[in-house]
Structure formats: structure tokens, C-alpha cells
Design a protein around this motif. Structure first.
Motif, mmCIF file in Angstrom:
data_model
loop_
_atom_site.group_PDB
_atom_site.id
_atom_site.type_symbol
_atom_site.label_atom_id
_atom_site.label_comp_id
_atom_site.label_asym_id
_atom_site.label_seq_id
_atom_site.Cartn_x
_atom_site.Cartn_y
_atom_site.Cartn_z
ATOM 1 N N GLY A 1 0.800 -1.217 0.000
ATOM 2 C CA GLY A 1 0.000 0.000 0.000
ATOM 3 C C GLY A 1 0.830 1.263 0.000
ATOM 4 O O GLY A 1 1.963 1.275 0.497
ATOM 5 N N SER B 1 0.141 5.717 0.454
ATOM 6 C CA SER B 1 -0.696 6.918 0.554
ATOM 7 C C SER B 1 0.224 8.122 0.520
ATOM 8 O O SER B 1 1.416 8.029 0.844
ATOM 9 C CB SER B 1 -1.543 6.911 1.830
ATOM 10 O OG SER B 1 -0.705 6.965 2.989
ATOM 11 N N GLN C 1 -3.694 3.319 -1.244
ATOM 12 C CA GLN C 1 -3.982 2.525 -2.434
ATOM 13 C C GLN C 1 -3.239 1.202 -2.288
ATOM 14 O O GLN C 1 -2.082 1.185 -1.863
ATOM 15 C CB GLN C 1 -3.514 3.246 -3.697
ATOM 16 C CG GLN C 1 -4.004 4.677 -3.828
ATOM 17 C CD GLN C 1 -5.499 4.756 -4.075
ATOM 18 O OE1 GLN C 1 -6.062 3.912 -4.787
ATOM 19 N NE2 GLN C 1 -6.156 5.750 -3.481
ATOM 20 N N THR C 2 -3.878 0.099 -2.649
ATOM 21 C CA THR C 2 -3.266 -1.200 -2.405
ATOM 22 C C THR C 2 -3.315 -2.092 -3.643
ATOM 23 O O THR C 2 -4.157 -1.907 -4.529
ATOM 24 C CB THR C 2 -3.960 -1.944 -1.248
ATOM 25 O OG1 THR C 2 -5.337 -2.149 -1.588
ATOM 26 C CG2 THR C 2 -3.867 -1.145 0.043
ATOM 27 N N THR D 1 -2.420 -1.521 -10.837
ATOM 28 C CA THR D 1 -3.671 -0.819 -10.630
ATOM 29 C C THR D 1 -3.422 0.646 -10.961
ATOM 30 O O THR D 1 -2.282 1.064 -11.182
ATOM 31 C CB THR D 1 -4.177 -0.992 -9.186
ATOM 32 O OG1 THR D 1 -5.489 -0.429 -9.075
ATOM 33 C CG2 THR D 1 -3.261 -0.290 -8.180
ATOM 34 N N SER D 2 -4.469 1.439 -11.000
ATOM 35 C CA SER D 2 -4.309 2.865 -11.297
ATOM 36 C C SER D 2 -5.342 3.657 -10.517
ATOM 37 O O SER D 2 -6.395 3.142 -10.121
ATOM 38 C CB SER D 2 -4.444 3.128 -12.796
ATOM 39 O OG SER D 2 -5.718 2.731 -13.268
ATOM 40 N N PHE D 3 -5.021 4.923 -10.293
ATOM 41 C CA PHE D 3 -5.942 5.820 -9.606
ATOM 42 C C PHE D 3 -5.596 7.251 -9.999
ATOM 43 O O PHE D 3 -4.567 7.499 -10.646
ATOM 44 C CB PHE D 3 -5.857 5.637 -8.077
ATOM 45 C CG PHE D 3 -4.513 5.987 -7.475
ATOM 46 C CD1 PHE D 3 -4.270 7.253 -6.944
ATOM 47 C CD2 PHE D 3 -3.495 5.039 -7.433
ATOM 48 C CE1 PHE D 3 -3.043 7.564 -6.387
ATOM 49 C CE2 PHE D 3 -2.255 5.349 -6.873
ATOM 50 C CZ PHE D 3 -2.036 6.615 -6.345
ATOM 51 N N THR E 1 -5.303 11.402 -8.660
ATOM 52 C CA THR E 1 -5.273 12.387 -7.576
ATOM 53 C C THR E 1 -5.047 13.746 -8.218
ATOM 54 O O THR E 1 -4.020 13.966 -8.852
ATOM 55 C CB THR E 1 -4.188 12.055 -6.529
ATOM 56 O OG1 THR E 1 -4.187 13.069 -5.518
ATOM 57 C CG2 THR E 1 -2.810 11.926 -7.138
#
Length: 324
Positions: A187, A189, A201-202, A300-302, A304
Motif C-alpha cells: 500500500g 498513501s 492505495q493497495t 492498478t491505477s488511480f 489524484t
């Protein structure tokens, strides 16, 4: 200053690293038969931006926008209408420890100087060739701060370790032993800075794969014929992950070529087409300059703020190679 500016070898490393991350994302998404990336040696301060042709049917490798607004300092958000790129990676070599790396690009990504890329036959492989004498005025890498990163899981433990940016704006933490075990929940952050704060995020750490074909020859070196397609098989693939298989050569002239392919890890097999192998024999290879590298990758993706972040974990294997 909102971003950190760097040049020289560290900048080229980060440019290549970003290219690898973006390439993997593109290969997973799929490309059309006309996919190509062509870069010239336009300077970072050129008001028109670098001459970059991007024709991928999917995420683009590079955003085209000026880095310097003319005030002598790189902008933190030179292209506010487009997503900025960032990567976070947990990487492990079974016998060589691991590395946690992250970078948040404050300015548009630039291609490695003078390099060109192709996606043969619209397939799952991307071929990159770079000249022996790359231009020296191909731009700067500009990084933004995301504040301290809290990293958990694996060797970082449940309590986690706080990793700060170095004086160049990138994040790096090395371990001498294993960084994670298969299935560990990793993870990250961010406390926030120019890049907005983001919650934990993990993703689950992958396992190593065993490549069963091609098989090593004498001395453990892979001998690969480039006149025909190459069948690659492996065991240990995990559903949802991808296997990345790369072939690399450094020529005596200083030029280089690489072929990177991405396949569904669970499939257990993939094919490198012959036209993706041909650039590997375009010159005389340096002694020890030909390698094969493979790894299983969880990704994975995110988002911000305006940053699109790719987060991944991979565990590597590899061998010296001979291309014929």
C-alpha cells in the motif's frame, strides 16, 4: 519552486522508466496496427514543444506541451487540461533485493532522446530503437512533490515506513533482502504537496514465474533465432496479472534496441512476432550486451488531482541472450 528540475543521466533514467511504465499500460490496453512514436531533438525551452508523433489507440506515451513558460522556471502544470503522469513501483529481484520507486511528473513526459517505437502488426509487443549518439538538448525531467509517502506491506510492515522525496524530487527506497512475498498486500498513501494528498492505495504482490521456453543453452544463455516468431511459455501465472517479456541489445555503436511484450499471465504462453525480433540483429552486439528479462506484474491505477497514477509490483527473472 513548485517542481524539481533535473537533467543528465538521472533524467534519462526516469524518462526511460516512465516510458516502460506507460508502455506496459498501453500494451495491456492494446494498440492498433499503426501505433508509432517518433521523437526528435527539440529543446525543452522550445515554445512549440517537442515534435512528437503519437498514434496509439489507447493512452498516449507523451503529452505535448512546452515545459518552460518563458520565465526561466519550469511550470508545475504546463498543460492543465491534460492528465499528468505518475508511477509507483515495488520491484524485486529474487537474489538481489528490492526497490520502491515513485515519481510524479510536473511537466509533460518527453521521449528518450532520438528514440523511436513501433507496435508490429498491432500486437502485444512494442519495439524501441535508440541511436548511438542521442541529442543532448532533448529536454528536462520536471518532478512535483506529493509530500511524504506512507508505504505499507511486505518488508514495510503493517505500521509502514515513511519515504520522502530526494533532492531531485523522486522517491526511492532499497532493500537488501526480499521486499515482499507473493500475495502480500502492498500500500501507498500520499501526504500531499503540489500533487494532492491521496488515501491508501493497495495491490497484491505477484509471484515469480518460471519461463519454460525458450530454454537456456550452454552457460545459461538464451539463443534466440530472429528469422521466425518466438514462442514463449511459462508457469506460475496468476489470474489478473500480466507477464512482461523483454529482449534487449546494446550495439557496439552505442545504439540499442528492445522488444517488450505483455501477455495475460494466466495464459501461460505468448508469441513474439519475427518483425519484432529483427531490430535486435541490426548491428554488432557488445559483449554481454544482450539480455532477456521477464516478470509477472500486478497493476492498478488511480487519480489524484490531475495526476493519473500507475501503481504496480513486479518480480523479475532474466538471462543473458544471443540473437541470431
Amino acid at each position: 519552486m513548485a517542481g524539481f528540475v533535473m537533467s543528465s543521466s538521472r533524467a534519462i533514467f526516469l524518462a526511460l522508466f516512465a516510458l516502460c511504465i506507460a508502455t506496459a499500460a498501453i500494451l495491456v490496453a492494446g494498440c492498433d496496427s499503426s501505433g508509432t512514436v517518433i521523437a526528435t531533438d527539440a529543446g525543452a525551452g522550445d515554445a512549440t514543444g517537442p515534435d512528437v508523433v503519437v498514434n496509439f489507440d489507447g493512452p498516449t506515451l507523451f503529452d505535448v506541451a512546452p515545459v518552460d513558460s518563458g520565465g526561466g522556471e519550469a511550470d508545475a502544470a504546463p498543460n492543465s487540461d491534460a492528465a499528468a503522469f505518475a508511477f509507483i513501483e515495488f520491484s524485486e529481484v529474487p537474489v538481489g533485493g528490492g526497490a520502491f520507486t515513485a515519481a510524479f511528473f510536473a511537466a509533460p513526459r518527453q521521449p528518450p532522446p532520438g528514440c523511436e517505437g513501433q507496435v508490429p502488426d498491432g500486437g502485444s509487443c512494442l519495439v524501441t530503437t535508440c541511436p548511438g549518439h542521442a541529442p543532448t538538448d532533448a529536454g528536462l525531467i520536471v518532478l512535483a512533490s506529493a509530500g511524504a509517502l506512507d508505504v505499507t506491506g511486505g518488508t514495510f510492515g503493517d505500521a509502514g515506513i515513511q519515504v520522502g522525496a530526494d533532492n531531485l524530487g523522486s522517491y526511492l527506497y532499497n532493500t537488501t533482502g526480499p521486499m515482499f512475498a507473493p500475495g502480500d498486500m502492498l500500500g501507498v498513501s500520499g501526504a500531499g504537496g503540489t500533487v494532492p494528498a491521496f488515501p491508501m492505495q493497495t495491490l497484491a504482490a505477484p509471484a515469480a514465474i518460471t519461463v519454460t521456453s525458450p530454454e537456456p543453452g550452454d552457460g545459461g544463455t538464451l539463443v534466440i533465432a530472429t528469422s521466425k516468431s518466438l514462442a514463449v511459455t511459462w508457469t506460475g501465472g496468476v489470474p489478473g496479472d500480466h507477464v512482461i517479456f523483454t529482449l534487449n541489445v546494446l550495439f557496439a555503436s552505442g545504439a540499442s534496441a528492445s522488444t517488450a511484450c505483455s501477455w495475460d499471465a494466466q495464459a501461460g504462453q505468448g508469441t513474439v512476432p519475427a518483425n519484432a525480433l529483427a531490430p535486435l540483429v541490426a548491428g554488432t552486439a557488445q559483449a554481454g550486451g544482450s539480455t532477456a528479462v521477464w516478470y509477472q506484474q500486478a497493476q492498478t491505477s488511480f487519480a489524484t488531482g490531475r495526476w493519473a497514477v500507475t501503481m504496480q509490483a513486479d518480480i523479475h527473472g532474466g538471462s543473458l541472450a544471443t540473437f541470431q
